[in-house]
Design a protein around this motif. Sequence first.
Motif, PDB file in Angstrom:
ATOM      1  N   LYS A  43      35.122 -25.924 -14.897  1.00 41.37           N
ATOM      2  CA  LYS A  43      34.349 -25.981 -16.117  1.00 41.37           C
ATOM      3  C   LYS A  43      34.810 -27.290 -16.910  1.00 41.37           C
ATOM      4  N   GLU A  44      34.106 -27.962 -17.834  1.00 40.06           N
ATOM      5  CA  GLU A  44      34.301 -28.672 -18.920  1.00 40.06           C
ATOM      6  C   GLU A  44      35.096 -28.248 -19.909  1.00 40.06           C
ATOM      7  N   ARG A  45      36.191 -28.905 -20.628  1.00 37.33           N
ATOM      8  CA  ARG A  45      36.821 -28.425 -21.871  1.00 37.33           C
ATOM      9  C   ARG A  45      36.029 -27.913 -22.762  1.00 37.33           C
ATOM     10  N   GLU A  46      35.799 -26.985 -23.478  1.00 34.62           N
ATOM     11  CA  GLU A  46      34.687 -26.633 -24.466  1.00 34.62           C
ATOM     12  C   GLU A  46      35.604 -26.405 -25.824  1.00 34.62           C
ATOM     13  N   PHE A  47      34.808 -26.452 -26.821  1.00 34.98           N
ATOM     14  CA  PHE A  47      35.134 -26.168 -28.449  1.00 34.98           C
ATOM     15  C   PHE A  47      35.360 -24.455 -28.171  1.00 34.98           C
ATOM     16  N   TYR A  59      35.453 -22.832 -38.215  1.00 36.14           N
ATOM     17  CA  TYR A  59      34.351 -22.624 -37.253  1.00 36.14           C
ATOM     18  C   TYR A  59      34.548 -22.126 -36.006  1.00 36.14           C
ATOM     19  N   TYR A  60      33.348 -21.801 -35.273  1.00 40.70           N
ATOM     20  CA  TYR A  60      33.514 -20.937 -34.212  1.00 40.70           C
ATOM     21  C   TYR A  60      32.317 -21.160 -33.345  1.00 40.70           C
ATOM     22  N   ALA A  61      32.435 -21.426 -31.900  1.00 42.91           N
ATOM     23  CA  ALA A  61      31.498 -21.334 -31.000  1.00 42.91           C
ATOM     24  C   ALA A  61      30.795 -20.160 -30.935  1.00 42.91           C
ATOM     25  N   ASP A  62      29.525 -20.343 -30.878  1.00 41.71           N
ATOM     26  CA  ASP A  62      28.566 -19.158 -30.697  1.00 41.71           C
ATOM     27  C   ASP A  62      29.259 -18.082 -29.815  1.00 41.71           C
ATOM     28  N   SER A  63      29.541 -18.716 -28.619  1.00 40.32           N
ATOM     29  CA  SER A  63      30.332 -17.542 -27.616  1.00 40.32           C
ATOM     30  C   SER A  63      31.413 -16.594 -28.183  1.00 40.32           C
ATOM     31  N   VAL A  64      32.059 -17.214 -29.074  1.00 45.01           N
ATOM     32  CA  VAL A  64      33.223 -16.135 -29.450  1.00 45.01           C
ATOM     33  C   VAL A  64      32.990 -15.831 -31.064  1.00 45.01           C
ATOM     34  N   LYS A  65      32.177 -16.241 -31.693  1.00 42.66           N
ATOM     35  CA  LYS A  65      31.848 -15.621 -33.000  1.00 42.66           C
ATOM     36  C   LYS A  65      31.748 -14.009 -32.989  1.00 42.66           C
ATOM     37  N   GLY A  66      32.742 -13.803 -34.113  1.00 40.12           N
ATOM     38  CA  GLY A  66      32.720 -12.004 -34.287  1.00 40.12           C
ATOM     39  C   GLY A  66      33.687 -11.544 -33.345  1.00 40.12           C
ATOM     40  N   GLY A 108      29.645 -29.842 -36.094  1.00 38.90           N
ATOM     41  CA  GLY A 108      29.432 -30.821 -34.999  1.00 38.90           C
ATOM     42  C   GLY A 108      30.637 -31.652 -34.921  1.00 38.90           C
ATOM     43  N   CYS A 109      31.397 -32.034 -36.105  1.00 39.57           N
ATOM     44  CA  CYS A 109      32.453 -32.729 -36.268  1.00 39.57           C
ATOM     45  C   CYS A 109      33.885 -32.157 -35.529  1.00 39.57           C
ATOM     46  N   ALA A 110      33.501 -30.706 -36.328  1.00 40.78           N
ATOM     47  CA  ALA A 110      34.986 -30.027 -35.808  1.00 40.78           C
ATOM     48  C   ALA A 110      34.841 -29.546 -34.326  1.00 40.78           C
ATOM     49  N   ALA A 111      33.746 -29.533 -33.726  1.00 40.75           N
ATOM     50  CA  ALA A 111      33.739 -29.256 -32.459  1.00 40.75           C
ATOM     51  C   ALA A 111      33.950 -30.322 -31.440  1.00 40.75           C
ATOM     52  N   ALA A 112      33.985 -31.471 -31.787  1.00 36.09           N
ATOM     53  CA  ALA A 112      34.017 -32.775 -30.941  1.00 36.09           C
ATOM     54  C   ALA A 112      35.459 -33.013 -30.444  1.00 36.09           C
ATOM     55  N   ARG A 113      35.537 -32.848 -29.221  1.00 36.04           N
ATOM     56  CA  ARG A 113      36.948 -33.328 -28.474  1.00 36.04           C
ATOM     57  C   ARG A 113      37.822 -34.627 -28.882  1.00 36.04           C
ATOM     58  N   SER A 114      36.831 -35.403 -29.086  1.00 32.11           N
ATOM     59  CA  SER A 114      37.042 -36.849 -29.437  1.00 32.11           C
ATOM     60  C   SER A 114      37.685 -37.049 -30.597  1.00 32.11           C
ATOM     61  N   ARG A 115      37.571 -35.833 -31.483  1.00 27.06           N
ATOM     62  CA  ARG A 115      38.019 -35.723 -32.854  1.00 27.06           C
ATOM     63  C   ARG A 115      39.503 -35.729 -32.986  1.00 27.06           C
TER      64      ARG A 115
END
Length: 129
Positions: A43-47, A59-66, A108-115
């Motif tokens: 898989k790709e690297r994900e936030f 900030y949290y990805a929906d998949s891990v929120k909670g 969107g900013c916080a989740a960007a790998r390029s950041r």
Amino acid sequence: QVQLVESGGGLVQAGGSLRLSCAASGRTFSSYAMGWFRQGPGKEREFVSAIRRSGGRTYYADSVKGRFTISRDNAKNMVYLQMNSLKPEDTAVYYCAADGAGDCSGYGCAAARSRYQYWGQGTQVTVSS
């Protein structure tokens, strides 16, 4: 510059918990926003999660929120990821990352790998079913 070293990964059964730690070098840790990313097999690297410099916004990805909680201790140059209710799909190499460009104004900013300019070497998390 900042150097990052992750620890705390391992093998855990589904439903279990792990706490990842990221130790940062340097005297300016509090000037970096911090993030956690993960890369599963094929898989790709994900936030996963991010935290502002002061720790006042997360900030949290929906998949891990909670289930996951990010925190930081600027006095100790540490950032943490508490992971609860782990699922097999959480299996991945988890990376700590540092952003020296200042706090983001939104997800969107916080989740960007390029950041993120600096990355750790990663720690493996394996969740068995």
